[in-house]
Design a protein around this motif. Structure first.
Motif, short mmCIF file in Angstrom:
data_model
loop_
_atom_site.label_atom_id
_atom_site.label_comp_id
_atom_site.label_asym_id
_atom_site.label_seq_id
_atom_site.Cartn_x
_atom_site.Cartn_y
_atom_site.Cartn_z
N GLY A 137 0.81 -1.22 0.00
CA GLY A 137 0.00 0.00 0.00
C GLY A 137 0.83 1.26 0.00
N PHE A 138 0.23 2.36 0.44
CA PHE A 138 0.81 3.68 0.18
C PHE A 138 1.09 4.51 1.43
N GLU A 139 0.69 4.03 2.59
CA GLU A 139 0.95 4.77 3.82
C GLU A 139 2.31 4.33 4.38
N PRO A 140 2.89 5.13 5.30
CA PRO A 140 4.22 4.80 5.81
C PRO A 140 4.34 3.38 6.37
N LEU A 141 3.36 2.95 7.17
CA LEU A 141 3.48 1.60 7.73
C LEU A 141 3.26 0.52 6.67
N ASP A 142 2.47 0.83 5.65
CA ASP A 142 2.36 -0.12 4.53
C ASP A 142 3.74 -0.37 3.93
N ILE A 143 4.44 0.71 3.67
CA ILE A 143 5.75 0.60 3.02
C ILE A 143 6.71 -0.20 3.92
N LEU A 144 6.71 0.14 5.21
CA LEU A 144 7.64 -0.55 6.12
C LEU A 144 7.29 -2.04 6.25
#
Ligand code: SF4
Length: 377
Positions: A219-226
């Motif tokens: 996905g596209f939110e910071p925690l998605d990326i992490l």
């Protein structure tokens, strides 16, 4: 805000960064495919929160950035005609063609309009029967269903003064082109969650197996990326090369069958030239034979245009993960958002624009600060 706040928690972000550090025993280079993910990474300083052994490089998933310069020239030629109303998403107006951009056409009296949906153009076409209405159909699999629907409805309703200038590209062939390149350094992908929402992720399974590369739909939110990075690193460390789905709140393996059906009815798969990268076989969409009458290139006789991209712009290398924006000699000097040399400095999803805009704010605490700023805006 549900599905936003909980994915921007700074403490959780730090915990994920520690988990990634613990999981990675050696350096790994990962590519986020989508320009929206690139903006999240740079805006929230995710790349600098990660341990040094993890390198994120930025992929070709910015539709504005990969539209070749001759298509911009074609758009400018069509939009300059007095009998044409040329409609586009706003980003495309500032992308430089060989001589000028669509804003210059508009400033010179051309009827160039920003729309939010291709279906708006059908209304404009019905209300302006003496004009030709053209929509600049740019994008990946994500925008293809709505563009296909506009053509389908024009056909159903007998709207003959409507056509589309097609610049649709497909993600999986671009990933294969990157992996096949002798200069490739990508060892794992964060695949674009919204593309997979439409198409599912079965197309990625043969790529993961063939190139022995993990692919995590992200996905596209910071925690998605992490989370995507952590899942990718764990696969690499365990010697696995599978497709995993981090973005399960939006993506199903089979995707959206209705969207896929309208795409396959209106479009067909074609070769497509990518700005800065070149031609990639079976990497684009063109109108199918049944809907060929809606092809603006044929209608306005511009199909054979060719043009050279500015030599100074290294956007192709950036979108293949070989270089980063600040390694371009023009970055921030001869190329700025006000005076762009290349599309990645213009687009809201362009890597160069992201570096220019956000490169000053790069720590974990900025996740909180940037979230607060976004809320206030
Ligand atoms: S900074 Fe400008 S010239 Fe350099 S790669 Fe980016 S868009 Fe192209």
């Amino acid at each position: 805000m549900k599905y936003i706040d909980e994915y921007r928690d700074a403490k959780m972000a730090e915990a994920y960064a520690r988990a990634i550090d613990a999981a990675a025993t050696k350096p790994w280079t990962l590519m986020e495919v989508c320009g929206g993910q690139t903006h999240t990474i740079v805006r929230f300083g995710i790349d600098e929160l990660l341990p040094d052994k993890i390198t994120l490089v930025h992929g070709p998933g910015c539709p504005v950035c990969v539209t070749p310069i001759e298509l911009i020239d074609k758009a400018i030629e069509i939009a300059s005609r007095p009998d044409v109303i040329f409609c586009s998403f706003g980003d495309m107006l500032r992308v430089p063609g060989t001589q000028k951009d669509l804003f210059v056409v508009k400033a010179g009296g051309g009827d160039v309009r920003v729309v939010y949906s291709p279906l708006d153009c059908l209304k404009i076409a019905r209300e302006n029967s003496g004009k030709q209405v053209v929509f600049f159909a740019v994008g990946f699999e994500t925008t293809a269903p709505a563009n296909a629907m506009a053509v389908y409805q024009a056909h159903q309703q007998g709207v003959t003064n409507f056509s589309i200038l097609v610049s649709h590209v497909l993600v999986p062939p671009a990933m294969e082109a990157i992996l096949s390149s002798p200069s490739n350094r990508v060892q794992g992908f964060l695949a674009a969650g919204h593309v997979c929402t439409v198409m599912g992720y079965t197309e990625y399974e043969p790529i993961a197996a063939k190139y022995r590369v993990p692919i995590v739909v992200t996905g596209f939110e910071p925690l998605d990326i992490l989370m995507g990075v952590l899942m990718c690193v764990r696969q690499l460390e365990e010697g696995r090369a599978e497709v995993e789905n981090q973005y399960a709140r939006s993506v199903r393996r089979e995707g959206n069958r209705h969207a896929q059906q309208i795409i396959s009815e209106v479009f067909r798969i074609t070769p497509r030239k990518w700005r800065g990268i070149g031609a990639i076989q079976r990497s684009g969409l063109g109108l199918s034979e049944k809907f060929a009458n809606y092809d603006a290139e044929a209608r306005f006789g511009v199909a054979d245009y060719t043009a050279e991209e500015p030599a100074e712009c290294i956007s192709g290398l950036i979108m293949q993960g070989v270089k980063k924006p600040h390694e371009c000699s023009a970055f921030g000097k001869r190329c700025t958002p006000e005076y762009p040399l290349g599309a990645p400095m213009v687009s809201n999803e362009g890597a160069c624009a992201a570096y220019y805009r956000y490169r000053k704010v790069q720590t974990a605490v900025n996740i909180e600060r940037n979230t607060a700023t976004a809320m206030e805006a």
